[in-house]
Design a protein around this motif. Structure first.
Motif, PDB file in Angstrom:
ATOM      1  N   ALA A  11      -5.220  -3.727 -12.001  1.00 41.01           N
ATOM      2  CA  ALA A  11      -5.445  -3.176 -10.657  1.00 41.01           C
ATOM      3  C   ALA A  11      -4.158  -2.604 -10.078  1.00 41.01           C
ATOM      4  CB  ALA A  11      -6.000  -4.265  -9.733  1.00 41.01           C
ATOM      5  N   HIS A  19       0.829  -1.203   0.000  1.00 39.28           N
ATOM      6  CA  HIS A  19       0.000   0.000   0.000  1.00 39.28           C
ATOM      7  C   HIS A  19       0.868   1.259   0.000  1.00 39.28           C
ATOM      8  CE1 HIS A  19      -3.706  -2.200   0.391  1.00 39.28           C
ATOM      9  NE2 HIS A  19      -3.227  -2.872   1.427  1.00 39.28           N
ATOM     10  N   GLN A  58      -3.983   1.565  -9.289  1.00 42.68           N
ATOM     11  CA  GLN A  58      -4.077   2.074  -7.922  1.00 42.68           C
ATOM     12  C   GLN A  58      -3.404   3.436  -7.713  1.00 42.68           C
ATOM     13  OE1 GLN A  58      -5.736   1.264  -5.250  1.00 42.68           O
ATOM     14  NE2 GLN A  58      -6.725  -0.486  -6.226  1.00 42.68           N
ATOM     15  N   TRP A  80     -12.945   9.189  -7.341  1.00 39.90           N
ATOM     16  CA  TRP A  80     -12.697   7.751  -7.514  1.00 39.90           C
ATOM     17  C   TRP A  80     -13.443   7.228  -8.739  1.00 39.90           C
ATOM     18  CZ3 TRP A  80     -16.132   3.670  -7.494  1.00 39.90           C
ATOM     19  CH2 TRP A  80     -15.563   2.392  -7.456  1.00 39.90           C
ATOM     20  N   TYR A 117       1.897   2.173  -3.472  1.00 44.52           N
ATOM     21  CA  TYR A 117       0.866   2.874  -4.239  1.00 44.52           C
ATOM     22  C   TYR A 117       0.869   4.374  -3.924  1.00 44.52           C
ATOM     23  CZ  TYR A 117      -1.117  -1.735  -5.317  1.00 44.52           C
ATOM     24  OH  TYR A 117      -1.315  -3.011  -5.761  1.00 44.52           O
ATOM     25  N   VAL A 157      -5.586   6.189  -9.177  1.00 43.26           N
ATOM     26  CA  VAL A 157      -6.802   6.424  -8.389  1.00 43.26           C
ATOM     27  C   VAL A 157      -6.467   7.238  -7.142  1.00 43.26           C
ATOM     28  CG1 VAL A 157      -8.631   5.311  -7.059  1.00 43.26           C
ATOM     29  CG2 VAL A 157      -7.927   4.342  -9.252  1.00 43.26           C
ATOM     30  N   ILE A 158      -5.382   6.870  -6.475  1.00 45.59           N
ATOM     31  CA  ILE A 158      -4.970   7.618  -5.273  1.00 45.59           C
ATOM     32  C   ILE A 158      -4.616   9.054  -5.633  1.00 45.59           C
ATOM     33  CG2 ILE A 158      -3.211   7.764  -3.471  1.00 45.59           C
ATOM     34  CD1 ILE A 158      -3.103   4.691  -3.509  1.00 45.59           C
TER      35      ILE A 158
END
Length: 285
Positions: free
Chosen positions: A210, A2, A214, A269, A5, A217-218
């Motif tokens: 994906a 995480h 990520q 998002w 990302y 998207v963040i």
């Protein structure tokens, strides 16, 4: 993983500073417009609730109504419509003289011509124009009642104003939502295209959609979060400027602020996912 990302999102945010700055600026403008209208709507609704709390139905009693009949009527009205306050003839006359203010205008009046009345503070579900009109018709048929007044035209206009504010808030909200989605969509699309070569290499090394998506998207949600903070700051500045000139103006409650920021993040998002679903296919092909 995480942390990777977030690190990649921050690196992309800095590398494409021009795109990010323009996106934040455009989103801030849209959110500020929506926020100012939301602030206006909140204060208008608060004022309307205050006025609505003062809506009441005045029931004028016949002169021959006795104390027992009056108490029975008060009980029925309380059960059916709301809180009831009895105003005697003397109390009505006293209020009237205070409103007139000039005793000389009342010297020619030999006796009190005003009837006793019941002031009914209606329940919240009965504060619409249609409900008040129906209640007034029902009460006017009681044998103890001489007349019923509730300001039908004023109540109707108040309801129309309330409906107009709600429709305006919905229209502005939809327009701002579309603007935010378009801004984020195009920003993410251009950012992905700018990193097309890197994404192609990652895809050949086995990176999934994906995994690639990520950070983008963040990044989109980060832009929306910064824009939300800036918009709230501008709203607070506007609120302080107005509240210094007008009394009774209030800022948005914390629940509204949380919903405002949450809606911005959710739209960012959604826009990012829409953009990535289309652009990543084009990059891979």
């Amino acid at each position: 993983m995480h942390w990777f990302y977030f690190r990649e999102a921050w690196r992309s945010f800095r590398q494409h500073g021009g795109l990010a700055f323009n996106a934040v600026l455009a989103i801030t403008a849209a959110l500020t417009l929506a926020g100012l209208f939301l602030l206006l709507e909140h204060n208008a609704q608060a004022a309307l609730r205050l006025i609505g709390d003062r809506r009441e139905m005045v029931v004028y009693l016949k002169d021959e109504v006795g104390e027992t009949q009056r108490d029975e009527l008060i009980g029925r009205l309380t059960d059916l419509y709301g809180t009831v306050k009895y105003v005697s003839k003397d109390e009505a006359w006293k209020e009237f003289t205070q409103e007139v203010g000039d005793p000389q205008l009342l010297e020619s009046v030999d006796q009190n011509p005003l009837p006793s009345s019941l002031r009914v503070r209606l329940r919240p579900e009965l504060l619409t124009a249609a409900a008040m009109s129906a209640a007034a018709r029902e009460v006017s048929e009681f044998p103890e009642v001489e007349d019923v007044r509730y300001g039908a035209e004023w109540v109707q206009r108040l309801d129309e104003l309330n409906l107009g504010l709600a429709r305006g808030a919905l229209a502005v909200g939809v327009a701002v939502a579309l603007a935010l989605v378009l801004v984020v969509y195009n920003t993410i699309r251009l950012t992905v295209l700018a990193r097309r070569r890197a994404i192609e290499i990652m895809s050949r090394l086995g990176a999934t959609d994906a995994f690639v998506a990520q950070p983008f998207v963040i990044e989109a949600m980060l832009e929306a979060l910064i824009a939300s903070a800036l918009a709230l700051g501008l709203m607070m500045a506007s609120y302080r400027a107005v509240s210094s000139q007008l009394d009774g103006v209030v800022f948005l409650p914390w629940s509204w602020i949380a919903a405002f920021v949450g809606a911005a993040l959710a739209l960012a998002w959604m826009a990012a996912m829409l953009a990535l679903a289309r652009v990543l296919r084009a990059v891979r092909s």
